[in-house]
Design a protein around this motif. Sequence first.
Motif, PDB file in Angstrom:
ATOM      1  N   ASP A   4      -2.493  -5.112  -1.535  1.00 50.30           N
ATOM      2  CA  ASP A   4      -1.281  -4.510  -0.974  1.00 50.30           C
ATOM      3  C   ASP A   4      -0.183  -4.632  -2.021  1.00 50.30           C
ATOM      4  N   GLY A  51       2.589  -7.557   5.409  1.00 49.58           N
ATOM      5  CA  GLY A  51       1.924  -6.273   5.240  1.00 49.58           C
ATOM      6  C   GLY A  51       2.856  -5.249   4.632  1.00 49.58           C
ATOM      7  N   HIS A  52       2.298  -4.132   4.184  1.00 45.39           N
ATOM      8  CA  HIS A  52       3.041  -2.965   3.692  1.00 45.39           C
ATOM      9  C   HIS A  52       4.145  -3.338   2.693  1.00 45.39           C
ATOM     10  N   GLY A  55      -7.162  -1.526  -2.811  1.00 51.53           N
ATOM     11  CA  GLY A  55      -5.816  -1.508  -2.254  1.00 51.53           C
ATOM     12  C   GLY A  55      -5.027  -0.278  -2.641  1.00 51.53           C
ATOM     13  N   MET A  56      -3.738  -0.476  -2.866  1.00 49.96           N
ATOM     14  CA  MET A  56      -2.781   0.613  -3.015  1.00 49.96           C
ATOM     15  C   MET A  56      -2.749   1.177  -4.432  1.00 49.96           C
TER      16      MET A  56
END
Length: 449
Positions: free
Chosen positions: A172, A238-239, A102-103
């Motif tokens: 995320d 999301g995001h 992920g991020m």
Amino acid sequence: MKNLPRVISAFVCITIACTINAQIGKRFPSEKKIVKDPVTGVMLTFLTSTPAGDSKIYQTHNQWTSDGRWLIFRSNRVKGEAMAVNEETGEMVQVTEGGYTGMLNIARHSMKLYFMRNIMDTATKKILAPVQLVEVDLEKLFADSKANRLKPADAYQRICGTTPAEIGAGGDMALDADERRAYFRVSKDEAARHLPSEATIEKSFGPRNMGAGPSGIAMMDLKTGETRHVISVGFQVGHIQANPWQPGEIVFCWETGGKSPQRTWTVMANGSGLRPLYPEAPYEWVTHEAIIAKDEVAIAIMGHRKIPGTTTQTEPGTAVSGANPGQETDWGPSGTREKPTGLAIVNLRTREMTIAGQTDSGSGLWHVSGSPDGKWAVGDDFARNIYLIDRHTREMTLLSTGHKTTAADHPHPTVSPDGTKIQIQSAMLSADNRSMNICIIPIPQKTKK
């Protein structure tokens, strides 16, 4: 919510999935190149220039270390590991060992990197449900790497905590402004356990069959490893991003892969204040929100579709891909220029929205960012052009082009914290027209106010 034991390695069948011969702190030679944009004349600094699978962190998140000297990015130079590049020297250093998912989250006030890491059962080679949150001490790592006195990975990497298996944590992830908490997505089952009884569970929306709920956000205390649920909603989350200047403030989206019935949302870390960030109309296609200042979020209101009934109308049912996505009629009556479109700035406090600028034609601005001081906004378009907008004068300048519509991804421009430059990912130098490199575009001195 009770947390699993932090030292999960005590279980003999469980290990961290790691890459062989992938030592944290390993150094790579500079690939730095200065290239003149053939159209605009702007001097572009390519910090990487070989086809090694580079990609920048998503534009919702920080790109630079707190000292302003290093950018962290994803790369296949060491498969599954993250890299840092020194903007001045071009030297690169591997900054993870054991992989990440992920991020990547770079702290703004300390020389730390945070990310999630999957755990693997070595007997079955399957990824297990718990996920570790890991902290990297970049200051210590860079110093030891430069001095060629590297220690084992656990001298630089700390396991902040392990998520309970039952919450199905995903990658995320966002780091809070206080650098004490991290937020992340949870599974449908976990979200359903916390969903208010009156909530509507949404179905998929649009041709990509995404957007169905429920979904939710949880958080971890990075010192204690304790986890807590933040919010559940009836649609796909999301995001996730955290306001870097306002602790406890979260922005996220209803993710459909395209147009959403209501794209942008905000909520506080204690679960209060859930509301649409920018309440959108059915004819508006809102996307790619990014927090750019304490009180501001940049969004793209797309103007990429032809107005029905005009002579240039795309034939009904036609799905155009590649450089001109989002044309499927299943997205509904949105994304045309019958109504105002462009790069918009939403104020989190007053809830007012202003449009900073829009291209004369084409897709309009797509991925957006801005400087924290309120001077600049930046966006790319479907043709991978990079536009700079002076928010005081509304003057828009084409900064760079030629980044190839065949590239593996979009440029995803991000303005630096000091507002002097823009980072993108670009295939300009790629012989295969797809592989991307890390590129810095200066904000020209003659345009600065």
